[in-house]
Design an enzyme around this catalytic site. Structure first.
Site, PDB file in Angstrom:
ATOM      1  N   ASN A 285     -23.983  46.155  59.106  1.00  0.00           N
ATOM      2  CA  ASN A 285     -24.049  47.337  58.236  1.00  0.00           C
ATOM      3  C   ASN A 285     -25.469  47.901  58.319  1.00  0.00           C
ATOM      4  O   ASN A 285     -26.335  47.329  58.985  1.00  0.00           O
ATOM      5  CB  ASN A 285     -23.661  46.978  56.799  1.00  0.00           C
ATOM      6  CG  ASN A 285     -23.452  48.217  55.944  1.00  0.00           C
ATOM      7  OD1 ASN A 285     -22.692  49.126  56.321  1.00  0.00           O
ATOM      8  ND2 ASN A 285     -24.128  48.313  54.811  1.00  0.00           N
ATOM      9  N   LYS A 286     -25.674  49.009  57.669  1.00  0.00           N
ATOM     10  CA  LYS A 286     -26.963  49.732  57.730  1.00  0.00           C
ATOM     11  C   LYS A 286     -28.149  48.785  57.585  1.00  0.00           C
ATOM     12  O   LYS A 286     -28.130  47.894  56.740  1.00  0.00           O
ATOM     13  CB  LYS A 286     -26.967  50.793  56.617  1.00  0.00           C
ATOM     14  CG  LYS A 286     -28.204  51.646  56.518  1.00  0.00           C
ATOM     15  CD  LYS A 286     -28.618  52.288  57.818  1.00  0.00           C
ATOM     16  CE  LYS A 286     -27.531  53.154  58.432  1.00  0.00           C
ATOM     17  NZ  LYS A 286     -27.819  53.511  59.843  1.00  0.00           N
TER      18      LYS A 286
ATOM     19  N   GLY B 266     -20.753  57.276  59.171  1.00  0.00           N
ATOM     20  CA  GLY B 266     -19.982  56.361  58.342  1.00  0.00           C
ATOM     21  C   GLY B 266     -18.834  55.862  59.203  1.00  0.00           C
ATOM     22  O   GLY B 266     -18.172  56.656  59.882  1.00  0.00           O
TER      23      GLY B 266
ATOM     24  N   ASP C  17     -19.907  48.272  59.089  1.00  0.00           N
ATOM     25  CA  ASP C  17     -19.611  48.996  60.340  1.00  0.00           C
ATOM     26  C   ASP C  17     -18.780  48.149  61.285  1.00  0.00           C
ATOM     27  O   ASP C  17     -18.032  48.679  62.121  1.00  0.00           O
ATOM     28  CB  ASP C  17     -20.908  49.441  61.011  1.00  0.00           C
ATOM     29  CG  ASP C  17     -21.458  50.660  60.288  1.00  0.00           C
ATOM     30  OD1 ASP C  17     -22.124  50.477  59.254  1.00  0.00           O
ATOM     31  OD2 ASP C  17     -21.152  51.783  60.714  1.00  0.00           O
TER      32      ASP C  17
ATOM     33  N   GLN D 170     -29.701  58.034  53.933  1.00  0.00           N
ATOM     34  CA  GLN D 170     -28.297  58.262  53.567  1.00  0.00           C
ATOM     35  C   GLN D 170     -28.063  58.021  52.071  1.00  0.00           C
ATOM     36  O   GLN D 170     -27.184  58.638  51.476  1.00  0.00           O
ATOM     37  CB  GLN D 170     -27.367  57.334  54.380  1.00  0.00           C
ATOM     38  CG  GLN D 170     -27.223  57.714  55.837  1.00  0.00           C
ATOM     39  CD  GLN D 170     -28.231  57.025  56.727  1.00  0.00           C
ATOM     40  OE1 GLN D 170     -29.322  56.682  56.301  1.00  0.00           O
ATOM     41  NE2 GLN D 170     -27.882  56.830  57.988  1.00  0.00           N
TER      42      GLN D 170
HETATM   43  O1  MRU Z   1     -25.765  55.193  60.500  1.00  0.00           O
HETATM   44  P1  MRU Z   1     -24.666  55.486  59.515  1.00  0.00           P
HETATM   45  O2  MRU Z   1     -25.089  56.406  58.442  1.00  0.00           O
HETATM   46  O3  MRU Z   1     -23.393  55.901  60.195  1.00  0.00           O
HETATM   47  O4  MRU Z   1     -24.385  54.068  58.844  1.00  0.00           O
HETATM   48  C1  MRU Z   1     -23.309  53.963  57.939  1.00  0.00           C
HETATM   49  C2  MRU Z   1     -23.258  52.665  57.228  1.00  0.00           C
HETATM   50  O5  MRU Z   1     -23.974  51.749  57.517  1.00  0.00           O
HETATM   51  C3  MRU Z   1     -22.195  52.537  56.178  1.00  0.00           C
HETATM   52  O6  MRU Z   1     -22.603  51.600  55.215  1.00  0.00           O
HETATM   53  C4  MRU Z   1     -20.909  52.031  56.829  1.00  0.00           C
HETATM   54  O7  MRU Z   1     -20.535  52.824  57.909  1.00  0.00           O
HETATM   55  C5  MRU Z   1     -19.802  51.970  55.867  1.00  0.00           C
HETATM   56  S1  MRU Z   1     -19.113  53.580  55.602  1.00  0.00           S
HETATM   57  C6  MRU Z   1     -17.845  53.521  54.538  1.00  0.00           C
END
Ligand code: MRU
Length: 349
Positions: free
Chosen positions: A251-252, A51, A241, A200
């Site tokens: 973002n994801k 995150g 991100d 996630q």
């Molecule tokens: O690969 P991850 O689990 O770190 O990806 C996280 C995300 O894409 C979240 O949506 C993003 O970091 C926002 S966290 C408040």
């Protein structure tokens, strides 16, 4: 809102960084004590802590853990080594800007104070890491307070990945808006995308929503379009991100598809993030580095192989949603609307 979750994703005490191992949730609630910057690098790389805001906070403490054993007799060498450790930590994951933002903040502070004794610089680094940690808690709380104004009564919200207390110091980003809407009795239901390949949504967001007593259903990612078509979704909200200066948002993986679907169904698509996620150095989304992850994450389901041996796999961890598909960006200082090139500039004053 004062309630504190019964878990803490990141905490600092007596020269130890404690994180909840997010790879083991929801099956096991295991806390890891990290005492070196190499352990922190590994924890970020393997998504034990994940995150965007959370990896910024972990990276900041990791930098302190790296510099604290360094000798104190040569200030120039100390600063050089601090920069090297920061760049090593930054190499763990490339997409979330919060990591480099936190590391740069500490390195710049050390450089500006370079005439102080090394022992004092070490204390300054730790103090800054703690400030970044506490600031994130405040920012996330305020994101929830400002974002709740956008939520209609009896809202049915669809979300992707995990943006809760696990991904931040506390409260979360998109999750904070959901939490505030729930507390204000504005929430009817949350639709949780499972978020392939690392789940996630299923493993972490479902765990956090359940603990908070918020009504939700878990759905496979590809059910999102059907849910919208059936009129079951009033709005989509995700985290970020890295947000470029023009509002394009990394973002994801799967976030872009959701934004296209939301647009097709004329459903608002919101992104919630603190200022530390906005990268003014990056003009647009084309310049954001997207992390590519291992084939195993896609070709296996846990230990079980789910694809033939030796095939090629495409596994980007993030995608880019163009600013033009984002209805508003929710920040701790209020709601940013398009044209983001202008509203983001105004936001930073
Ligand atoms: O690969 P991850 O689990 O770190 O990806 C996280 C995300 O894409 C979240 O949506 C993003 O970091 C926002 S966290 C408040």
């Amino acid at each position: 809102m004062n309630s504190v979750p019964s878990y803490v994703s990141i905490s600092w005490s007596r020269d130890e960084l404690t994180i909840i191992d997010q790879t083991l949730l929801p099956e096991k609630e295991v806390y890891l004590e990290l005492t070196s910057h190499r352990q922190v690098w590994d924890a970020i790389k393997k998504l034990k802590v994940r995150g965007a805001p959370a990896i910024g906070i972990a990276g900041a403490y990791g930098l302190y853990l790296g510099i604290s054993p360094l000798p104190e007799n040569d200030p120039a060498l100390f600063l050089h080594q601090a920069e090297e450790i920061a760049s090593y930590l930054n190499s763990s994951r490339p997409t979330a800007v919060n990591l480099s933002w936190a590391l740069d903040k500490i390195v710049h502070k050390l450089m500006r104070a370079s005439d102080l004794p090394v022992a004092t610089l070490k204390k300054l680094a730790l103090q800054t890491a703690m400030e970044i940690h506490e600031e994130d808690r405040q920012l996330c709380k305020r994101i929830g307070e400002s974002g709740v104004a956008l939520i209609p009564d009896a809202a049915r919200i669809l979300t992707h990945c995990n943006t809760g207390s696990l991904a931040t110091a506390e409260f979360g980003t998109a999750f904070s808006v959901i939490l505030h809407a729930f507390r204000q009795h504005k929430l009817n239901h949350v639709w949780v995308d499972e978020t392939r390949p690392l789940l996630q949504g299923a493993r972490l967001t479902a765990w956090e929503l359940k603990k908070a007593g918020i009504p939700f259903s878990l759905n496979i990612d590809s059910a999102a379009g059907f849910l919208m078509q059936q009129g079951e979704v009033d709005l989509v909200i995700t985290g970020a991100d890295r947000i470029a200066a023009n509002g394009d948002t990394a973002n994801k993986i799967g976030t872009y598809s959701l934004a296209v679907l939301a647009n097709r169904h004329r459903i608002p698509f919101y992104v919630a993030a603190p200022y530390s996620t906005i990268d003014l150095q990056i003009e647009n989304g084309n310049n954001i580095e997207i992390e590519m992850r291992s084939a195993d994450e896609v070709s296996h389901f846990g230990e079980k192989k789910t694809a033939p041996e030796g095939i090629d796999v495409y596994n980007p961890a993030f995608d880019i949603t163009p600013g033009e598909l984002i209805t508003a960006i929710i920040t701790e200082r209020g709601i940013l609307k398009p044209d983001y090139s202008k509203s983001i500039q105004t936001y930073f004053g």
